[in-house]
Design a protein around this motif. Structure first.
Motif, short mmCIF file in Angstrom:
data_model
loop_
_atom_site.label_atom_id
_atom_site.label_comp_id
_atom_site.label_asym_id
_atom_site.label_seq_id
_atom_site.Cartn_x
_atom_site.Cartn_y
_atom_site.Cartn_z
N MET A 25 0.84 -1.20 0.00
CA MET A 25 0.00 0.00 0.00
C MET A 25 0.88 1.25 0.00
O MET A 25 1.83 1.35 0.78
N ILE A 26 0.59 2.20 -0.89
CA ILE A 26 1.36 3.44 -0.94
C ILE A 26 1.13 4.23 0.34
O ILE A 26 0.00 4.36 0.83
N LYS A 27 2.22 4.75 0.91
CA LYS A 27 2.14 5.50 2.16
C LYS A 27 2.32 6.99 1.89
O LYS A 27 3.44 7.45 1.61
N PRO A 28 1.25 7.76 1.96
CA PRO A 28 1.39 9.21 1.74
C PRO A 28 2.23 9.85 2.84
O PRO A 28 2.21 9.43 3.99
N GLY A 29 3.04 10.81 2.43
CA GLY A 29 3.88 11.50 3.40
C GLY A 29 5.22 10.86 3.60
O GLY A 29 5.97 11.29 4.48
N ARG A 30 5.56 9.88 2.73
CA ARG A 30 6.85 9.20 2.88
C ARG A 30 7.52 9.00 1.52
O ARG A 30 6.86 8.90 0.48
N THR A 31 8.84 8.89 1.56
CA THR A 31 9.60 8.57 0.36
C THR A 31 9.60 7.06 0.17
O THR A 31 9.80 6.31 1.14
N GLN A 32 9.37 6.60 -1.03
CA GLN A 32 9.28 5.16 -1.30
C GLN A 32 9.64 4.87 -2.76
O GLN A 32 9.68 5.78 -3.58
N THR A 33 9.90 3.61 -3.04
CA THR A 33 10.24 3.20 -4.40
C THR A 33 8.99 2.62 -5.07
O THR A 33 8.38 1.68 -4.57
N LEU A 34 8.61 3.22 -6.20
CA LEU A 34 7.43 2.76 -6.94
C LEU A 34 7.84 2.43 -8.38
O LEU A 34 8.90 2.83 -8.85
N THR A 35 6.96 1.71 -9.05
CA THR A 35 7.22 1.26 -10.42
C THR A 35 6.34 2.02 -11.40
O THR A 35 5.14 2.21 -11.14
N ILE A 36 6.90 2.44 -12.51
CA ILE A 36 6.12 3.13 -13.54
C ILE A 36 5.24 2.11 -14.26
O ILE A 36 5.73 1.17 -14.86
N ALA A 37 3.91 2.33 -14.16
CA ALA A 37 2.95 1.37 -14.71
C ALA A 37 2.28 1.88 -15.99
O ALA A 37 1.85 1.08 -16.82
N GLU A 38 2.18 3.20 -16.13
CA GLU A 38 1.46 3.75 -17.28
C GLU A 38 2.01 5.15 -17.56
O GLU A 38 2.46 5.86 -16.66
#
Length: 275
Positions: free
Chosen positions: A1-14
């Motif tokens: 689950m994406i955590k608002p207010g934090r730095t995180q690694t995400l994947t480009i989906a679109e």
């Protein structure tokens, strides 16, 4: 689950003309404007971003915020409204502090110490200038002697309340202050003690040999700037040493003792000379 207010690694989906939709492993999405991505960014790439909320929509930026959820930072007020104040967060989005979360009236273009949290009622990232002074902690990551970053909060009867590494509040006793301090200024310090009641004490200088090279160099710099003379000695009062060198008498004596043994200085009754 994406955590608002934090730095995180995400994947480009679109990808579209405006930017990129990023996903985490659960399929949650946040939108990244193309101004924050390289031209060669492609679907499937991973990217480190800070996620914030914009009208309950999750958005991402590669900018670094002044603070994340659970952290303190000094921020400047950009705009005030009857409902609250907008603070410069260091990113494209300003941080909102509701009127009820202001300890005192916030004024535009002035700086304030702000704590960031998720408001339980709205689910939104929110700032506050109301927080408990010198709280107790069950668990901390610190040990005696750890070097830490400090933000000066305010003076109390015993000393200065300080923010430690953006996350914890501690106390700097007046007896450990060797320089002029100001609210919201940033200093380097050390963990002095974790008390049994869970409160944290810090100091600006450790009394020991861990930092003696720093004090030796400070004395040598002073001598260089003053024609090789210093009108202090091991007989000088702690107050005189504090005023001239911003260090404790204990550290001063250890530093000049080492310099004397190395035959770098002469210690006379009322002064010190470079050899």
């Amino acid at each position: 689950m994406i955590k608002p207010g934090r730095t995180q690694t995400l994947t480009i989906a679109e990808k579209n003309n405006s930017g990129y939709f990023l996903e985490d492993q659960t399929g949650d999405r946040a939108f990244l404007s193309k101004i924050f991505a390289n031209d060669d960014t492609e679907i499937g790439d991973e990217i480190d971003v800070f996620v914030y909320q914009d009208d309950h929509t999750l958005k991402a930026t590669t900018e670094t915020p002044l603070a994340e959820i659970g952290e303190f930072a000094v921020m400047e007020c950009i705009q005030t409204l009857p409902t609250g104040a907008f603070m410069d967060w260091g990113i494209i989005k300003d941080l909102f502090i509701p009127y009820k979360q202001q300890k005192g009236k916030i004024v535009e273009q002035k700086r304030y110490l702000v704590y960031i949290y998720i408001d339980e009622a709205t689910g939104l990232i929110t700032g506050t200038t109301k927080f408990k002074r010198n709280p107790q902690y069950d668990i901390t990551p610190f040990e005696y002697g750890n070097k830490v970053d400090l933000i000066m909060m305010n003076e109390s009867e015993l000393g200065w309340n300080v923010v430690i590494n953006k996350e914890y509040i501690g106390l700097l006793y007046f007896s450990d202050v060797y320089k002029k301090l100001y609210p919201l200024s940033e200093e380097k310090g050390f963990i002095k003690a974790i008390r049994e009641d869970g409160k944290i004490d810090v100091t600006l200088q450790l009394d020991g040999f861990e930092n003696i090279d720093e004090f030796r160099q400070k004395i040598l710099d002073y001598l260089d700037e003053n024609f090789g003379l210093m009108y202090l000695s091991d007989k000088s009062s702690p107050e005189e040493i504090k005023k001239e060198l911003e260090m404790s008498k204990k550290n001063f004596k250890k530093a000049i003792g080492g310099l004397y043994r190395d035959k770098v200085i002469e210690i006379q009754q009322d002064k010190i000379k470079l050899v």
